[in-house]
Design a protein around this motif. Structure first.
Motif, short mmCIF file in Angstrom:
data_model
loop_
_atom_site.label_atom_id
_atom_site.label_comp_id
_atom_site.label_asym_id
_atom_site.label_seq_id
_atom_site.Cartn_x
_atom_site.Cartn_y
_atom_site.Cartn_z
N UNK A 169 0.90 -1.16 0.07
CA UNK A 169 -0.16 -0.13 -0.03
C UNK A 169 0.99 1.43 -0.08
N UNK A 170 1.90 1.17 0.73
CA UNK A 170 2.92 2.47 0.66
C UNK A 170 3.54 2.38 -0.33
N UNK A 171 4.10 1.25 -1.09
CA UNK A 171 4.58 1.32 -2.39
C UNK A 171 3.67 1.99 -3.30
N UNK A 172 2.24 1.73 -3.45
CA UNK A 172 1.55 2.25 -4.20
C UNK A 172 1.19 3.66 -4.21
N UNK A 173 1.17 4.17 -2.64
CA UNK A 173 0.98 5.46 -2.51
C UNK A 173 2.21 6.32 -3.00
N UNK A 174 3.68 5.70 -2.80
CA UNK A 174 4.86 6.65 -3.06
C UNK A 174 4.67 6.50 -4.81
N UNK A 175 4.28 5.26 -5.48
CA UNK A 175 4.50 5.34 -6.86
C UNK A 175 3.38 6.40 -7.52
N UNK A 176 2.17 6.19 -7.12
CA UNK A 176 1.33 7.26 -7.43
C UNK A 176 1.71 8.83 -7.42
N UNK A 177 2.22 9.10 -6.29
CA UNK A 177 2.73 10.49 -6.15
C UNK A 177 3.90 10.73 -7.00
N UNK A 178 4.90 9.79 -7.33
CA UNK A 178 5.85 9.91 -8.00
C UNK A 178 5.36 9.96 -9.55
N UNK A 179 4.53 9.38 -10.18
CA UNK A 179 3.81 9.64 -11.46
C UNK A 179 3.27 10.80 -11.56
N UNK A 180 2.34 11.32 -10.68
CA UNK A 180 1.85 12.64 -10.39
C UNK A 180 2.80 13.58 -10.62
N UNK A 181 3.84 13.45 -10.07
CA UNK A 181 4.86 14.79 -9.94
C UNK A 181 5.51 14.56 -11.29
N UNK A 182 5.84 13.41 -11.76
CA UNK A 182 6.39 13.22 -13.28
C UNK A 182 5.46 14.06 -14.45
N UNK A 183 4.28 13.87 -14.10
CA UNK A 183 3.08 14.56 -15.24
C UNK A 183 3.17 16.20 -14.83
N UNK A 184 3.59 16.54 -13.79
CA UNK A 184 3.32 17.99 -13.64
C UNK A 184 2.05 18.33 -12.86
N UNK A 185 2.18 19.66 -12.25
CA UNK A 185 1.00 20.07 -11.43
C UNK A 185 0.04 20.70 -12.29
N UNK A 186 0.46 21.24 -13.47
CA UNK A 186 -0.32 22.08 -14.42
C UNK A 186 -1.25 21.01 -15.28
N UNK A 187 -2.32 20.97 -14.78
CA UNK A 187 -3.34 20.05 -15.43
C UNK A 187 -2.81 18.95 -15.94
N UNK A 188 -2.03 18.08 -15.39
CA UNK A 188 -1.63 17.01 -15.94
C UNK A 188 -0.46 16.77 -17.19
N UNK A 189 0.11 18.09 -17.21
CA UNK A 189 1.00 18.20 -18.49
C UNK A 189 2.34 17.98 -17.99
N UNK A 190 3.14 17.13 -18.50
CA UNK A 190 4.50 16.75 -18.27
C UNK A 190 5.41 18.27 -18.21
N UNK A 191 6.36 18.13 -17.51
CA UNK A 191 7.16 19.49 -17.45
C UNK A 191 7.59 19.77 -18.78
#
Length: 139
Positions: free
Chosen positions: A104-126
Motif C-alpha cells: 500500500x505504501x509502495x502504491x502511494x509513493x508510486x502514484x505520487x511519483x507518477x503525478x509529480x512526473x506528469x506535472x501539476x499544471x493540469x496533468x501536463x508533463x514538465x
C-alpha cells in the motif's frame, strides 16, 4: 530482542488515545518504504530489505488499470501483476509475503511519483507545461 508479554486487564483499562496514537505512529513508521529513481525505473526498498522495481514510464493501460481500481485488494493485485511483468515472478511472490501496508505504501509513493512526473499544471508533463497558445520565447 524484545519479549512479547501478554497484556493484563489493567493494561487494557489504562490504554489511552495517546497510547493508541503513539503505537499506530510507531507501527506505520516500521512499514515505510524508501524509493529512488534511477535508469528509467522507480526502486523501492521495503522495511525488511527487499527491493522492488517499477517502470517510471507507466503505460496508458497500466495507468488506467491503477487509476480505476476501487479496493485495496485490486490495487495490490495490480501492483503484483506489474511487478511480474516488469521485475519477474520472484519479485511478485516476495511482495505477497510483505505486510499489507508495504505494498500500500509502495502504491502511494508510486502514484505520487507518477503525478509529480506528469506535472501539476493540469496533468501536463514538465516538458509540455507551457501553454501551446503562447509563442515561444526568443532570446
Amino acid at each position: 530482542m524484545t519479549k512479547n508479554v501478554m497484556p493484563s486487564a489493567a493494561d487494557f483499562d489504562a490504554w489511552t488515545q495517546e497510547d493508541e496514537d503513539k503505537a499506530l505512529e510507531a507501527a506505520a513508521e516500521q512499514m515505510k518504504v524508501k524509493h529512488l529513481i534511477k535508469d528509467g525505473s522507480v526502486w523501492f526498498l521495503a522495511p525488511h530489505g527487499h527491493i522492488y522495481k517499477l517502470p517510471l514510464a507507466l503505460s496508458i493501460d497500466d495507468f488506467a488499470r491503477l487509476s480505476n481500481l476501487q479496493s485495496d485488494t485490486e490495487q495490490i493485485q495490480a501492483l503484483k501483476d506489474m511487478l511480474t511483468a516488469f521485475a519477474g515472478e520472484d519479485a511478485a511472490r516476495q511482495l505477497a509475503k510483505e505486510p499489507v501496508m508495504v505494498p500500500m505504501n509502495i502504491l502511494a509513493d508510486y502514484g505520487e511519483i507518477i503525478s509529480k512526473m506528469q506535472g501539476a499544471d493540469l496533468g501536463k508533463s514538465s516538458a509540455s507545461a507551457s501553454s501551446s497558445k503562447e509563442p515561444p520565447a526568443v532570446e
